[in-house]
Design a protein around this motif. Structure first.
Motif, PDB file in Angstrom:
ATOM      1  N   UNK A 113       0.849  -1.188   0.000  1.00 13.06           N
ATOM      2  CA  UNK A 113       0.000   0.000   0.000  1.00 13.06           C
ATOM      3  C   UNK A 113       0.885   1.238   0.000  1.00 13.06           C
ATOM      4  N   UNK A 114       0.702   2.080  -1.001  1.00 15.64           N
ATOM      5  CA  UNK A 114       1.459   3.328  -1.109  1.00 15.64           C
ATOM      6  C   UNK A 114       0.539   4.501  -0.746  1.00 15.64           C
ATOM      7  N   UNK A 115       0.945   5.296   0.237  1.00 14.89           N
ATOM      8  CA  UNK A 115       0.151   6.425   0.707  1.00 14.89           C
ATOM      9  C   UNK A 115       0.615   7.713   0.041  1.00 14.89           C
ATOM     10  N   UNK A 116      -0.347   8.498  -0.470  1.00 13.86           N
ATOM     11  CA  UNK A 116      -0.033   9.777  -1.086  1.00 13.86           C
ATOM     12  C   UNK A 116      -0.848   9.990  -2.336  1.00 13.86           C
ATOM     13  N   UNK A 117      -0.719  11.163  -2.970  1.00 15.80           N
ATOM     14  CA  UNK A 117      -1.438  11.424  -4.219  1.00 15.80           C
ATOM     15  C   UNK A 117      -1.090  10.377  -5.273  1.00 15.80           C
ATOM     16  N   UNK A 118      -2.104   9.822  -5.909  1.00 18.16           N
ATOM     17  CA  UNK A 118      -1.877   8.695  -6.819  1.00 18.16           C
ATOM     18  C   UNK A 118      -0.993   9.074  -7.995  1.00 18.16           C
ATOM     19  N   UNK A 119      -1.127  10.291  -8.498  1.00 16.89           N
ATOM     20  CA  UNK A 119      -0.281  10.688  -9.630  1.00 16.89           C
ATOM     21  C   UNK A 119       1.194  10.661  -9.231  1.00 16.89           C
ATOM     22  N   UNK A 120       1.496  11.108  -8.016  1.00 21.83           N
ATOM     23  CA  UNK A 120       2.883  11.053  -7.549  1.00 21.83           C
ATOM     24  C   UNK A 120       3.327   9.606  -7.349  1.00 21.83           C
ATOM     25  N   UNK A 121       2.443   8.785  -6.781  1.00 21.34           N
ATOM     26  CA  UNK A 121       2.797   7.384  -6.555  1.00 21.34           C
ATOM     27  C   UNK A 121       3.020   6.648  -7.868  1.00 21.34           C
ATOM     28  N   UNK A 122       2.193   6.948  -8.859  1.00 19.97           N
ATOM     29  CA  UNK A 122       2.366   6.321 -10.175  1.00 19.97           C
ATOM     30  C   UNK A 122       3.687   6.748 -10.795  1.00 19.97           C
ATOM     31  N   UNK A 123       4.026   8.024 -10.654  1.00 23.55           N
ATOM     32  CA  UNK A 123       5.315   8.501 -11.162  1.00 23.55           C
ATOM     33  C   UNK A 123       6.478   7.808 -10.473  1.00 23.55           C
ATOM     34  N   UNK A 124       6.345   7.594  -9.157  1.00 22.28           N
ATOM     35  CA  UNK A 124       7.398   6.910  -8.420  1.00 22.28           C
ATOM     36  C   UNK A 124       7.528   5.458  -8.868  1.00 22.28           C
ATOM     37  N   UNK A 125       6.396   4.797  -9.089  1.00 24.21           N
ATOM     38  CA  UNK A 125       6.438   3.410  -9.570  1.00 24.21           C
ATOM     39  C   UNK A 125       7.124   3.331 -10.924  1.00 24.21           C
ATOM     40  N   UNK A 126       6.864   4.318 -11.775  1.00 21.68           N
ATOM     41  CA  UNK A 126       7.512   4.351 -13.082  1.00 21.68           C
ATOM     42  C   UNK A 126       9.019   4.532 -12.921  1.00 21.68           C
ATOM     43  N   UNK A 127       9.413   5.440 -12.023  1.00 19.25           N
ATOM     44  CA  UNK A 127      10.842   5.680 -11.791  1.00 19.25           C
ATOM     45  C   UNK A 127      11.525   4.441 -11.220  1.00 19.25           C
ATOM     46  N   UNK A 128      10.772   3.711 -10.385  1.00 16.13           N
ATOM     47  CA  UNK A 128      11.317   2.488  -9.794  1.00 16.13           C
ATOM     48  C   UNK A 128      11.341   1.320 -10.780  1.00 16.13           C
ATOM     49  N   UNK A 129      10.713   1.526 -11.922  1.00 14.31           N
ATOM     50  CA  UNK A 129      10.532   0.449 -12.903  1.00 14.31           C
ATOM     51  C   UNK A 129       9.833  -0.743 -12.241  1.00 14.31           C
ATOM     52  N   UNK A 130       8.768  -0.414 -11.493  1.00 17.13           N
ATOM     53  CA  UNK A 130       8.013  -1.438 -10.768  1.00 17.13           C
ATOM     54  C   UNK A 130       7.148  -2.277 -11.691  1.00 17.13           C
ATOM     55  N   UNK A 131       6.873  -1.766 -12.865  1.00 20.04           N
ATOM     56  CA  UNK A 131       6.078  -2.522 -13.820  1.00 20.04           C
ATOM     57  C   UNK A 131       6.947  -3.474 -14.624  1.00 20.04           C
ATOM     58  N   UNK A 132       6.381  -4.087 -15.637  1.00 17.22           N
ATOM     59  CA  UNK A 132       4.983  -3.896 -16.037  1.00 17.22           C
ATOM     60  C   UNK A 132       4.028  -4.678 -15.147  1.00 17.22           C
ATOM     61  N   UNK A 133       2.819  -4.135 -15.032  1.00 16.75           N
ATOM     62  CA  UNK A 133       1.757  -4.805 -14.301  1.00 16.75           C
ATOM     63  C   UNK A 133       0.895  -5.600 -15.282  1.00 16.75           C
ATOM     64  N   UNK A 134       0.415  -6.727 -14.819  1.00 16.45           N
ATOM     65  CA  UNK A 134      -0.422  -7.585 -15.663  1.00 16.45           C
ATOM     66  C   UNK A 134      -1.860  -7.096 -15.723  1.00 16.45           C
ATOM     67  N   UNK A 135      -2.317  -6.479 -14.637  1.00 19.93           N
ATOM     68  CA  UNK A 135      -3.691  -5.957 -14.569  1.00 19.93           C
ATOM     69  C   UNK A 135      -3.668  -4.688 -13.724  1.00 19.93           C
ATOM     70  N   UNK A 136      -4.384  -3.671 -14.197  1.00 21.70           N
ATOM     71  CA  UNK A 136      -4.450  -2.384 -13.511  1.00 21.70           C
ATOM     72  C   UNK A 136      -5.914  -2.009 -13.333  1.00 21.70           C
ATOM     73  N   UNK A 137      -6.306  -1.739 -12.086  1.00 19.96           N
ATOM     74  CA  UNK A 137      -7.679  -1.356 -11.765  1.00 19.96           C
ATOM     75  C   UNK A 137      -7.680   0.089 -11.288  1.00 19.96           C
ATOM     76  N   UNK A 138      -8.388   0.950 -12.008  1.00 17.37           N
ATOM     77  CA  UNK A 138      -8.435   2.383 -11.692  1.00 17.37           C
ATOM     78  C   UNK A 138      -9.789   2.713 -11.099  1.00 17.37           C
TER      79      UNK A 138
END
Length: 221
Positions: A113-138
Motif C-alpha cells: 500500500x502506497x500512501x499519497x497522491x496517486x499521480x505522484x505514486x504512479x510517477x514513483x512506480x515508473x521511476x522504480x521500474x516497478x512494472x509492467x503490471x499484468x492488470x491495472x484497476x483504476x
C-alpha cells in the motif's frame, strides 16, 4: 426495473454462487464503522475482479484507489502464491483501515500500500521500474481518469488488462453538455481508450446494489 430489484438480483447472485464469507463481511462492517464512504465495489463486482486476475494469470497487479481495501482483497485472493498487488491511497485514515483489513483477510503479505497522491505514486512506480503490471484497476478520483490511464500505459506491457470503474454514471456519460467533473472524467476515459491505438477496449454497463454504472475494460496490444 428499480434499484430494489437490482439489489435483490445481486443478493440472489451472491447467495447462489458464493460461499458465506465472514471475513469480507467483517471488512465491509469495519469500513462502515470507521466512517468510510460506502463506495466499495459490490460483492459480485469484486468476484469479477478476482476472476479477471485469474483469467489473465496476473502476478503483478496495480490498483489506483484503495479505500478500505475491499476490492484489493478480492484481487489479492485471485493472485498466485508469489503474486503481489500495489494499491495507492491518498487518505491516511482510509489506508489505516485498509491495512487492518488486509491483516484480517490474511493477504497483507501480498499487498504493497502506497500512501499519497496517486499521480505522484504512479510517477514513483515508473521511476522504480516497478512494472509492467499484468492488470491495472483504476477506481480513484474520476476527474483524473485520463491522467491515470496515461501513467498506467507507462506501467503496462502487451497483454496488460486495464479496468476503469464508474464510467457510466447513471447514464450521464452520454451528456456532452454536462459540466459534472465526474462525468467529464468518465468521458475522458472513453476518449483516452479510443484515441490510444495500443488499446483495444469496450465497456460494460452494470446495475445492482451499487446502482447504474459500469466498467471500461481494455487490453494493451
Amino acid at each position: 426495473m428499480s434499484s430494489k430489484t437490482w439489489t435483490a438480483v445481486d443478493d440472489y447472485i451472491v447467495s447462489s454462487l458464493f460461499e458465506a464469507d465472514p471475513v469480507l463481511d467483517a471488512v465491509i462492517k469495519a469500513n462502515r464503522d470507521q466512517g468510510l464512504p460506502a463506495i466499495d465495489v459490490s460483492a459480485a463486482q469484486g468476484k469479477l475482479l478476482s476472476l479477471l486476475v485469474r483469467i489473465r494469470g496476473a502476478r503483478n497487479v496495480l490498483e489506483v484507489g484503495t479505500l478500505g481495501g475491499y476490492s484489493t482483497i478480492w484481487m489479492a485472493r485471485g493472485l498466485p502464491a508469489d503474486g503481489r498487488i500495489v494499491t495507492l491511497e491518498l487518505d491516511p485514515h482510509h489506508a489505516k483501515v485498509a491495512r487492518s483489513n488486509f491483516e484480517r483477510a490474511g493477504v497483507a503479505d501480498k499487498v504493497d500500500l502506497r500512501l499519497g497522491p496517486a499521480l505522484q505514486s504512479l510517477g514513483a512506480l515508473d521511476s522504480e521500474k516497478a512494472g509492467p503490471f499484468d492488470l491495472i484497476f483504476i477506481d480513484a478520483d474520476k476527474p483524473n481518469n485520463a491522467n491515470y490511464l496515461s501513467l498506467a500505459m507507462r506501467l503496462s506491457c502487451s497483454g496488460t488488462v486495464i479496468i476503469c470503474d464508474n464510467v457510466i454514471r447513471d447514464g450521464e456519460v452520454i451528456r456532452q453538455d454536462g459540466r459534472d467533473p465526474y462525468v467529464e472524467g468518465a468521458r475522458a476515459a472513453f476518449s483516452f481508450i479510443s484515441s490510444d491505438k495500443r488499446l483495444d477496449g469496450t465497456a460494460i454497463q452494470t446495475v445492482g446494489a451499487k446502482g447504474y454504472d459500469g466498467f471500461a475494460i481494455a487490453i494493451v496490444d
